[in-house]
Design an enzyme around this catalytic site. Structure first.
Site, PDB file in Angstrom:
ATOM      1  N   LYS A  58      -2.386  10.154 -10.213  1.00  0.00           N
ATOM      2  CA  LYS A  58      -2.857   9.924 -11.578  1.00  0.00           C
ATOM      3  C   LYS A  58      -3.305  11.258 -12.166  1.00  0.00           C
ATOM      4  O   LYS A  58      -3.881  12.089 -11.449  1.00  0.00           O
ATOM      5  CB  LYS A  58      -4.075   8.991 -11.561  1.00  0.00           C
ATOM      6  CG  LYS A  58      -3.762   7.525 -11.317  1.00  0.00           C
ATOM      7  CD  LYS A  58      -5.030   6.700 -11.350  1.00  0.00           C
ATOM      8  CE  LYS A  58      -4.772   5.253 -10.987  1.00  0.00           C
ATOM      9  NZ  LYS A  58      -3.933   4.519 -11.941  1.00  0.00           N
TER      10      LYS A  58
ATOM     11  N   ARG B  82      -0.805  -4.257  -5.810  1.00  0.00           N
ATOM     12  CA  ARG B  82       0.085  -5.393  -5.531  1.00  0.00           C
ATOM     13  C   ARG B  82       0.558  -5.386  -4.084  1.00  0.00           C
ATOM     14  O   ARG B  82       0.897  -6.423  -3.532  1.00  0.00           O
ATOM     15  CB  ARG B  82       1.266  -5.383  -6.521  1.00  0.00           C
ATOM     16  CG  ARG B  82       2.136  -4.159  -6.436  1.00  0.00           C
ATOM     17  CD  ARG B  82       3.022  -3.995  -7.658  1.00  0.00           C
ATOM     18  NE  ARG B  82       2.269  -3.545  -8.837  1.00  0.00           N
ATOM     19  CZ  ARG B  82       2.785  -3.428 -10.053  1.00  0.00           C
ATOM     20  NH1 ARG B  82       4.054  -3.716 -10.252  1.00  0.00           N
ATOM     21  NH2 ARG B  82       2.044  -3.016 -11.057  1.00  0.00           N
TER      22      ARG B  82
END
Ligand code: BES
Ligand code: ZN
Ligand code: ZN
Length: 503
Positions: free
Chosen positions: A281, A355
């Protein structure tokens, strides 16, 4: 801060500050009259006789301080229009009142609870006041040398009705179990990632269960156990971490359980920090990613409150803990990893890690054979684009179960909105060289494609709902009972309601 219930006027009469409420005045401009009912009628007529009371309209959030007949300070609080004043308005008004009073020097504060009874239910109004006070009094100040603590240690809640003592006490006790658990969850989320890493997080939960949740079974799985369970997706997220992964598995069985007792399982994303991994990020987006374990804190908070309030259901709570770090051992994009359920997943973006952890945890949860399953996660930035920071997204495989959760949210005045999962988005998650890939088309329905991915890991006909709390998990500055920055604790109340008052 403590809340003291008082069913006689003893403490209220002696308080340095008395808090009373009025509705907005009604009638034509000239003959607008006071609307409300105070327990102390002398105080009420004293107020009505004051010149300053003429200028007080009782509109929502309006305050007027005046001197009572005994020289005490009285704060009159506007509740707004009688027809509109409902539970959430009351929470907000009490929160604003708390903040207005907390900065002052009053040593003893008492609230005339029944003057705030806009919900026409004595136990409910006491519950709502206590709830809002405890949520508003929350501070994460353990790292501050100078803490802004109010001059008062407790607030007295005067309920001028001895007959309702039992029902009020019961409602307040339940509300305090919920707010204590919301605040516990907030503390977990606000804690720094160098302190609350996966290993420390698991220990913190284990200690809290031991101390506060009698009868709850705890099983913690580390790296070796996760390997045995073939939870390779979960392990792939942990591959670059200096800390071991932890799966904390909690089970609560009510005393009167039979084989027909409903079983609800919850799974929470517990990413103690999300750097993005090799799909790193940028700095600005990485800041604040200690809150990436808010899903797990939310389900634990709800579990905790439901156990304390003797839920009639069997509840399983599964928390998947790790950070998503960068190192030479971290998972590389393009890796293909076999999930616990046997599906091969092409990991194209290591920042879509939540996920992966959830996938293996959901498959593990389905093996517990629950009737209903909920997962909560700060899963996608796309959720903020779709629903802003005020609305929680819900998706799943059973509209009835989703609607039930939405009803619980509505009852608790928390916003929850359903997004669809459509066949085209399921296709979007298919890889050409593996069964699935972990990202869909960039910039397209990211919250829903993430849910479409998760759906592949639900089995045994379990009714499943996925909550994306990326928006509502923190910084709820519009809610005066939430800190303007940091963990919100939202959705704990909704889930607690589902775990205790469901059908
Ligand atoms: N933890 C983030 C989701 C997130 C982002 C929550 C910003 C709150 C604010 C998650 O792990 C993530 O990074 N998701 C990616 C997915 C993408 C790579 C498909 C995202 O949302 O950008
Ligand atoms: Zn991520
Ligand atoms: Zn994440």
């Amino acid at each position: 801060m403590k809340i003291e219930l008082d069913f006689s006027s003893e403490h209220f009469d002696k308080a340095d500050l008395k808090v009373v409420a009025c509705y907005e005045k009604e009638g034509k401009e000239k003959d607008k009259t006071f609307q409300g009912s105070w327990s102390n009628k002398d105080l009420m007529s004293h107020f009505k006789g004051l010149r300053s009371s003429n200028s007080f309209s009782g509109s929502s959030g309006e305050f007027l301080t005046f001197t009572g007949p005994e020289g005490e300070t009285v704060l009159a609080v506007g509740l707004g229009n009688k027809k509109d004043a409902k539970a959430e308005q009351l929470r907000k008004t009490i929160a604003k009142t708390y903040h207005a009073v907390a900065g002052k020097k009053f040593k003893t504060v008492a609230i005339d609870a029944l003057s705030f009874n806009c919900v026409n239910d004595k136990a409910k109004v006491a519950e709502l006041i206590c709830e809002s006070l405890q949520l508003s009094a929350y501070r994460f100040d353990k790292y501050l040398a100078s803490k802004k603590t109010p001059a008062f240690k407790k607030i007295c809640l005067f309920v001028d009705d001895k007959k309702s003592k039992k029902s009020v006490e019961k409602a307040v006790e339940k509300a305090l179990n919920v707010t204590e658990s919301v605040n516990f969850a907030r503390d977990l989320v606000n804690e720094a990632p160098n302190v609350l890493h996966s290993e420390g997080y698991a220990k913190t939960i284990e200690a809290d269960v031991k101390k506060n949740l009698k009868g709850v079974k705890v099983k913690t799985l580390g790296k070796a156990e996760l390997k045995k369970e073939k939870m390779n997706l979960f392990l792939s997220v942990n591959a670059g971490s200096a800390y071991g992964p932890r799966l904390v598995h909690l089970t609560y069985t009510p005393k009167k359980a039979t084989k027909n007792t409903k079983h609800i399982a919850m799974v929470g994303k517990g990413l103690t920090f999300d750097t993005g991994g090799y799909s790193l990020k940028p700095g600005g987006a990485m800041m604040g990613m200690k809150f990436d374990m808010a899903g797990s804190a939310t389900v634990y908070g709800a579990f905790r409150a439901a156990v304390l309030n003797n839920s009639p259901y069997k509840i399983t709570c599964i928390l998947g803990m790790t950070d998503n770090a960068v190192s030479s051992t971290a998972t590389m994009p393009d890796s293909i990893v076999k999930a616990r359920n046997g599906l091969n997943v092409e990991i194209l973006n290591t920042d879509a890690e939540g996920r992966l952890v959830l996938a293996d945890c959901l498959d593990y949860a389905c093996d517990q054979k629950p009737d209903y399953l909920i997962d909560a996660a700060t899963l996608t930035g796309a959720c903020l684009v779709a629903l802003g920071s005020q609305v929680c997204a819900v998706l799943g495989n059973d509209d009835k179960w989703i609607n039930q959760l939405r009803t619980h949210a509505k009852k608790q005045d928390e916003y929850m909105w359903q997004l669809p999962i459509i066949p085209e988005w399921r296709d979007d998650m298919k890889s050409q060289i593996a069964d699935l890939k972990n990202i869909g088309t960039a910039g397209r329905a990211g919250t829903a494609t993430a849910a479409a991915f998760l759906e592949n890991f639900i089995k045994n006909d379990v009714k499943w709902a996925h909550l994306d709390i990326a928006g509502v998990g923190d910084s709820q500055a519009h809610l005066p009972y939430c800190p303007s920055k940091g963990a919100s604790g939202l959705i704990v109340r909704t889930l607690h309601d589902a775990l205790t008052n469901g059908k």
